[in-house]
Write a protein that holds these residues in place. Structure first.
Motif, PDB file in Angstrom:
ATOM      1  N   ALA A 150      -2.450  24.797 -78.656  1.00  0.00           N
ATOM      2  CA  ALA A 150      -3.093  26.082 -78.961  1.00  0.00           C
ATOM      3  C   ALA A 150      -2.309  27.213 -78.302  1.00  0.00           C
ATOM      4  O   ALA A 150      -2.098  28.270 -78.899  1.00  0.00           O
ATOM      5  N   GLY A 151      -1.849  26.971 -77.070  1.00  0.00           N
ATOM      6  CA  GLY A 151      -1.073  27.991 -76.359  1.00  0.00           C
ATOM      7  C   GLY A 151       0.195  28.349 -77.117  1.00  0.00           C
ATOM      8  O   GLY A 151       0.505  29.529 -77.320  1.00  0.00           O
ATOM      9  N   GLU A 152       0.920  27.327 -77.575  1.00  0.00           N
ATOM     10  CA  GLU A 152       2.158  27.595 -78.322  1.00  0.00           C
ATOM     11  C   GLU A 152       1.872  28.331 -79.617  1.00  0.00           C
ATOM     12  O   GLU A 152       2.618  29.224 -80.009  1.00  0.00           O
ATOM     13  N   LEU A 153       0.785  27.946 -80.279  1.00  0.00           N
ATOM     14  CA  LEU A 153       0.451  28.602 -81.544  1.00  0.00           C
ATOM     15  C   LEU A 153       0.062  30.054 -81.303  1.00  0.00           C
ATOM     16  O   LEU A 153       0.377  30.932 -82.098  1.00  0.00           O
TER      17      LEU A 153
ATOM     18  N   ALA B  22       1.405  33.280 -83.029  1.00  0.00           N
ATOM     19  CA  ALA B  22       0.475  33.818 -84.012  1.00  0.00           C
ATOM     20  C   ALA B  22       0.410  35.330 -83.988  1.00  0.00           C
ATOM     21  O   ALA B  22       0.151  35.937 -82.971  1.00  0.00           O
ATOM     22  N   ALA B  23       0.671  35.893 -85.147  1.00  0.00           N
ATOM     23  CA  ALA B  23       0.356  37.294 -85.318  1.00  0.00           C
ATOM     24  C   ALA B  23      -0.514  37.360 -86.549  1.00  0.00           C
ATOM     25  O   ALA B  23      -1.482  38.103 -86.613  1.00  0.00           O
ATOM     26  N   ALA B  24      -0.179  36.472 -87.515  1.00  0.00           N
ATOM     27  CA  ALA B  24      -0.815  36.536 -88.818  1.00  0.00           C
ATOM     28  C   ALA B  24      -2.070  35.675 -88.909  1.00  0.00           C
ATOM     29  O   ALA B  24      -2.701  35.627 -89.939  1.00  0.00           O
ATOM     30  N   PHE B  25      -2.406  34.968 -87.842  1.00  0.00           N
ATOM     31  CA  PHE B  25      -3.607  34.127 -87.934  1.00  0.00           C
ATOM     32  C   PHE B  25      -4.259  33.992 -86.567  1.00  0.00           C
ATOM     33  O   PHE B  25      -3.691  34.339 -85.535  1.00  0.00           O
ATOM     34  N   GLN B  26      -5.467  33.442 -86.622  1.00  0.00           N
ATOM     35  CA  GLN B  26      -6.291  33.318 -85.442  1.00  0.00           C
ATOM     36  C   GLN B  26      -6.290  31.847 -85.006  1.00  0.00           C
ATOM     37  O   GLN B  26      -6.313  30.959 -85.855  1.00  0.00           O
TER      38      GLN B  26
ATOM     39  N   ARG C 242       0.976  29.760 -95.317  1.00  0.00           N
ATOM     40  CA  ARG C 242       2.350  29.408 -95.015  1.00  0.00           C
ATOM     41  C   ARG C 242       2.659  29.691 -93.540  1.00  0.00           C
ATOM     42  O   ARG C 242       3.276  28.887 -92.850  1.00  0.00           O
ATOM     43  N   ALA C 243       2.185  30.842 -93.043  1.00  0.00           N
ATOM     44  CA  ALA C 243       2.440  31.201 -91.646  1.00  0.00           C
ATOM     45  C   ALA C 243       1.794  30.165 -90.717  1.00  0.00           C
ATOM     46  O   ALA C 243       2.400  29.735 -89.728  1.00  0.00           O
ATOM     47  N   MET C 244       0.590  29.731 -91.063  1.00  0.00           N
ATOM     48  CA  MET C 244      -0.103  28.751 -90.220  1.00  0.00           C
ATOM     49  C   MET C 244       0.625  27.409 -90.227  1.00  0.00           C
ATOM     50  O   MET C 244       0.854  26.810 -89.187  1.00  0.00           O
ATOM     51  N   ARG C 245       1.007  26.983 -91.429  1.00  0.00           N
ATOM     52  CA  ARG C 245       1.705  25.701 -91.545  1.00  0.00           C
ATOM     53  C   ARG C 245       3.025  25.712 -90.807  1.00  0.00           C
ATOM     54  O   ARG C 245       3.362  24.772 -90.097  1.00  0.00           O
ATOM     55  N   SER C 246       3.785  26.795 -90.980  1.00  0.00           N
ATOM     56  CA  SER C 246       5.126  26.726 -90.388  1.00  0.00           C
ATOM     57  C   SER C 246       5.044  26.870 -88.873  1.00  0.00           C
ATOM     58  O   SER C 246       5.823  26.246 -88.160  1.00  0.00           O
TER      59      SER C 246
END
Ligand code: ADP
Ligand code: ZN
Length: 752
Positions: free
Chosen positions: A683-686, A690-694, A722-726
Motif C-alpha cells: 500500500a505504501g509503494e502504491l 498514486a496520483a490518479a487513484f485512491q 490502466r493507472a491502477m494496473r500498471s
C-alpha cells in the motif's frame, strides 16, 4: 538475423518469452502451439507474436534468459487458436493483470496443452468395410473358400452401407481374428475414423433443425417491437451494445432466438452465453431445436472429450451458433455477428480463479473487435450495465410485461420480528408462508422455497464455553449437515464427523444456530406428510446429471415442493409453480460487500419471478427481519428503476463501482501479522505512485483465513484502470517474492 517469436507458456504470472526459431524449422504461426525449454522443463506454449532477439532492450515481451533458447518443436503448421482469439486472450491478460499463458489456457480446449499432435484427444474408432472383392466372394459361389464365420461377417457387412465399427461387429459375435483374416485376404478394409462424442447423449429430445416449438409461435407485440430494434442494430454490422431489459417471463429467449436466426441467415455466426447450463437447460434446448446440428455446446458439465470435440467442430467452421457458459466467450468462432449474454447480472460470469475475467466484459470486447452486436439480457441488470444504458452508451430495449399479459407475482413481506414475538424466536416457517403452502398443495399446484444457505444448521455452538466450531483451515464456522452426520466448510470443502463434545472445552452441550436448506426440507416434510419434497442445492446436485433430473421430476409433477438455494432462482420456467417462499431475505444482506443490496434485490426479484408463469397467477412470500430495507422493498414491487436510483445514490456517495473502478489486492501470509505487514508495504509503494487513484487499506480481509492462509486486503479505487494496473504491476515486479503472494482482482465481484 534469426527469427524470434514470443511464446506464452502455461505458468502463472509469467510474461510471454522470446525463443529463436532454429534453422530449418518453419516459422510457427501466431496461435500455433510449440514445445519450448523452460528452465529444466519442456512445456507446450502458444505463439502470440514476434519476440525480441535483444534480451537487454525493448519494451515488448522479455526474454526468459540472456541467451535466447531455441524452439524444440512446432506442433501446428496452421494456427491452432484463431488470431482473434489469441488477441482476445492477450487483452484478458493485460486487463485482468495475469500472465498471457493463464489467459490462453482459458481459451484452449481441454487437452490442447497436453503432449503433442493435433489428433490428440479425438476419439477414434475402427471401421470395417466390405471391399469389391468381398462382394465378389459372397456372390461368386466360392463358398468353399469362405469359412462359415467369414461368410456371416461378410453378409453382415454387405448389408451395412458405410461399414460397421469393429466394436459393433464384436458385439454381434464376430471374432477379431475373423476380421483380421478377411482383411488379410483383401475382402474387407479396416480404417480409423473420428467419432464425435455427443454432448446431448443424455438428453431426450432429438434435434430436428426445424422451426417447431419456440420460434414458430407468434411473437407478442412487445417481443416484436424489441426484435425490430435489435434486428436494426444487428443489420448495422458494426459494434453495438444493447440491454434487453425484460421482466421475468417476458419471453427473452424467444427474442434471442429470432434475432439469432436473422443473423445466421445473413451469413454471420452467433455466440450465446448462459450462466449455468446444468441449471438452465431451457435456452440450450430452444437453440438446439431450432438449429439442430448447427449449434455447438460448450460448458464444464460436459466430459473433457465431448468439450474437445465440440471445440473442434466450431474451429472447423461447422456450426453457426455456440451456446455455452463463461469460457465459451473464447469459442473459436469466426464471422461473429451477435453475442448474447443471457441473465447478464449473474455472478457465475466472473471467474474466481486466475484468469479472473468477467465473461460479460470479455464478450463486449469480443463484439467490439468483430464489429458485432452484443445483447445483454436481464430482468435485473447489473448496476454497471444499467449505468451504461442510462448514459446512452448501451441501447436500452425494454419488455415491461409478461407474455400474454400474465401478471407479475403478488409479493407479500412477512415481518419476522412480529412472527418471532408471536410464535417464538426459533420460528422458521411463518404462519402466512405455512398457510400459503397448504393452500397451494391443496389446489394441486407447486411451490419453490428459497433459502440461500445449504446444510442443516449454520453453526455448531458450545453451551459451556460459548465458542462455535470453526474450520481448521478458514476463519468461518462449520455448517452442520445432519443427514450426512458431518460438519463442513463451505469455503474450502473441509469435512469432519459431527462432534459430540466441544473441541475447545470438551463440554458435552453442543447446540446449533441458524438453519439451512436441509432443515427447511425436514420442517416442510414434517408439516406436510406425504407431499413430494426435494432439495436443490450444491449438496444434492453434485453428481453430474442430478440437477437436470431433479428439475425434470419437478416439471413432471413428481415433486410438489422444491426447496433450494439461489440455484432455484435461475431462469427456470415451471408453469405450475404458483407459490414462491423466501425463508430469509436477510442472508445476503449480512455479507460484507458493497453489492449486498444489489445481490439481494436481484435474487428476490428473480426467485419471485418463477411464480405464476403459467395460466394461474403467482404469489411470493418473503420473510425478513429487515422488511424496510430498500433492496427488499423494491424487489417486492419488482421496481428496478427505483432500486437503481437509490442504490446509485449510495454508490456515488461512497465512491463504489459503477461510479468508478476498483481493483482488489489480497495479500496472503503465514500469519496475519505477516500478511498485514506485506500489505502495508505494498500500500505504501502504491501511495507514492498514486496520483490518479485512491489506495484503501491494508485491512484484514472479511475472511481473514482461507485454506490455511492468512489474508489482508488493499482496495484501489479510481477512474483510470490502466493507472491502477500498471502501478500494481510495477510494485509487484519490483518485489517478486511479494508478487507470488498477492492475488490481483480487477473489477472484483466478490470481496471476501
Ligand atoms: P424470460 O427469460 O424473459 O423470463 P422466457 O424466455 O423463459 O422468459 O419465457 C417465458 C415463457 O413464455 C416461456 O414458457 C416461453 O415458452 C413463453 N413464451 C415466450 N414467448 C412466447 C410467445 N410469443 N407466445 C407464447 N408463449 C411464449
Ligand atoms: Zn475451510
Amino acid at each position: 538475423m534469426p527469427v524470434v517469436v514470443a511464446v506464452a507458456v502455461p505458468v502463472p504470472a509469467l510474461p510471454a518469452l522470446s525463443y529463436r526459431v532454429p534453422d530449418g524449422m518453419q516459422v510457427p504461426p501466431v496461435g500455433g502451439r510449440v514445445r519450448v525449454p523452460l528452465g529444466r522443463r519442456v512445456v507446450t506454449g502458444c505463439v502470440v507474436g514476434d519476440g525480441e532477439d535483444d534480451a537487454g532492450g525493448g519494451s515488448g515481451p522479455r526474454a526468459g534468459s540472456v541467451e535466447l533458447r531455441d524452439l524444440l518443436e512446432s506442433l501446428d503448421p496452421e494456427p491452432y487458436l484463431p488470431g482473434d482469439v489469441v488477441h482476445l486472450a492477450l487483452w484478458v491478460a493485460e486487463y485482468y493483470a495475469c500472465g498471457p499463458g493463464e489467459a490462453l489456457a482459458a481459451a484452449m480446449p481441454p487437452l490442447a496443452f497436453s503432449r503433442s499432435g493435433s489428433g490428440a484427444g479425438f476419439r477414434m474408432e475402427r471401421v470395417v468395410r466390405i471391399t469389391l472383392a468381398g462382394h465378389d466372394a459372397l456372390v461368386a459361389g466360392t463358398a468353399g473358400r469362405l469359412g462359415p464365420r467369414q461368410r456371416a461377417a461378410l453378409q453382415r457387412l454387405a448389408g451395412a452401407g458405410d461399414g460397421l465399427p469393429a466394436a459393433r461387429l464384436r458385439e454381434d459375435g464376430v471374432a477379431a481374428q475373423t476380421v483380421a483374416r478377411l482383411r488379410d485376404r483383401g475382402l474387407v478394409t479396416v480404417d480409423a475414423r473420428r467419432v464425435e462424442r455427443d454432448p446431448f447423449a443424455s438428453a431426450d429430445a432429438e434435434p430436428t433443425g426445424s422451426a417447431s416449438g419456440a420460434g414458430a409461435r407468434e411473437p407478442t407485440p412487445e417481443q416484436r417491437t424489441a426484435l425490430e430494434a435489435l434486428v436494426a442494430l444487428a443489420e448495422e454490422r458494426a459494434f453495438r451494445v444493447a440491454l434487453l431489459h425484460g421482466v421475468t417471463g417476458s419471453g427473452k429467449t424467444e427474442v434471442y432466438l429470432r434475432l439469432a436466426r436473422g443473423v445466421v441467415a445473413a451469413g454471420r455466426r452467433v455466440l450465446v452465453l448462459v450462466p449455468e447450463i446444468a441449471l438452465t437447460p431451457a435456452v440450450v434446448e430452444t437453440f438446439r431445436r431450432a438449429f439442430g446440428d448447427r449449434v455447438a455446446i460448450q460448458h464444464s458439465g460436459l466430459s473433457p472429450g465431448a468439450r474437445h470435440d465440440q471445440w473442434h467442430r466450431i474451429r472447423r467452421g461447422e456450426v453457426a451458433v455456440v451456446v455455452g457458459t463463461r469460457s465459451a466467450v473464447f469459442a473459436p468462432l469466426d464471422a461473429l455477428g451477435l453475442v448474447v449474454v443471457d441473465e447478464e447480472h449473474d455472478t457465475s460470469y466472473k471467474q474466481e480463479e486466475s484468469p479472473r475475467y468477467h465473461a460479460r466484459s470479455v464478450a463486449i470486447v469480443r463484439a467490439q473487435r468483430a464489429g458485432a452486436l452484443a445483447v445483454l439480457g436481464s430482468a435485473t441488470p447489473s448496476l454497471e450495465t444499467f449505468h451504461h444504458a442510462r448514459r446512452g452508451r448501451y441501447r436500452c430495449v425494454v419488455m415491461a410485461e409478461r407474455v400474454h399479459r400474465r401478471p407479475l407475482p403478488e409479493v407479500q413481506v412477512v415481518d419476522m420480528r412480529a412472527e418471532a414475538a408471536a410464535a417464538g424466536a426459533d420460528v422458521v416457517l411463518s404462519r402466512p408462508l405455512g398457510d400459503a403452502l397448504e393452500g397451494t398443495l391443496a389446489r394441486g399446484e407447486q411451490a419453490l422455497i428459497l433459502l440461500n444457505r445449504r446444510g442443516f444448521a449454520a453453526a455448531v455452538l458450545c453451551r459451556q464455553c460459548g465458542r462455535t466450531l470453526e474450520c481448521p483451515n478458514c476463519s468461518v464456522s462449520l455448517t452442520l449437515h445432519r443427514r450426512a452426520g458431518r460438519v463442513r466448510c463451505h469455503y474450502c470443502n473441509y469435512s469432519g464427523a459431527r462432534p459430540s463434545t466441544c473441541a475447545h472445552c470438551a463440554g458435552p452441550y453442543l447446540d446449533t444456530v441458524g438453519f439451512g436448506t436441509e432443515r427447511i426440507e425436514a420442517d416442510v416434510a414434517e408439516r406436510f406428510p406425504g407431499v413430494g419434497i426435494a432439495r436443490f442445492d450444491r449438496d444434492t446436485v453434485r453428481r453430474r446429471g442430478a440437477g437436470p433430473s431433479l428439475l425434470a421430476r419437478f416439471r413432471e409433477g413428481a415433486i410438489d415442493v422444491l426447496v433450494g438455494t439461489q440455484m432455484i432462482a435461475k431462469g427456470h420456467d415451471f408453469p405450475n409453480v404458483t407459490l414462491v417462499g423466501v425463508v430469509s431475505a436477510d442472508v445476503g444482506l449480512q455479507v460484507a460487500d458493497f453489492r449486498a443490496a444489489e445481490r439481494t434485490f436481484q435474487l428476490l426479484t428473480q426467485v419471485a419471478g418463477r411464480a405464476g408463469r403459467g395460466d394461474r397467477p403467482g404469489t411470493a412470500i418473503v420473510q425478513s427481519f429487515h422488511p424496510e430495507h430498500y433492496g427488499i422493498v423494491h424487489a417486492c414491487r419488482q421496481a428496478y428503476g427505483p432500486f437503481f436510483d437509490e442504490e446509485m445514490r449510495y454508490r456515488t456517495a461512497l465512491r463504489y463501482p459503477p461510479v468508478l473502478s476498483m481493483v482488489n489486492a489480497v495479500v496472503r501470509g503465514r500469519s496475519l501479522t505477516d500478511a498485514m505487514r506485506d500489505a502495508g508495504r505494498l500500500a505504501g509503494e502504491l501511495r507514492t505512485a498514486a496520483a490518479a487513484f485512491q489506495v484503501l487499506g491494508p485491512a484484514v480481509a472479511p475472511i481473514s483465513r482461507l485454506r490455511g492462509q492468512h489474508r489482508a486486503q488493499i482496495f484501489l479505487k479510481g477512474r483510470n484502470r490502466r493507472a491502477m494496473r500498471s502501478a500494481l504491476r510495477a510494485a509487484l515486479d519490483a518485489n517478486p517474492d511479494l508478487g507470488r503472494r498477492v492475488i490481483v482482482d480487477v473489477d472484483p465481484v466478490s470481496l471476501l
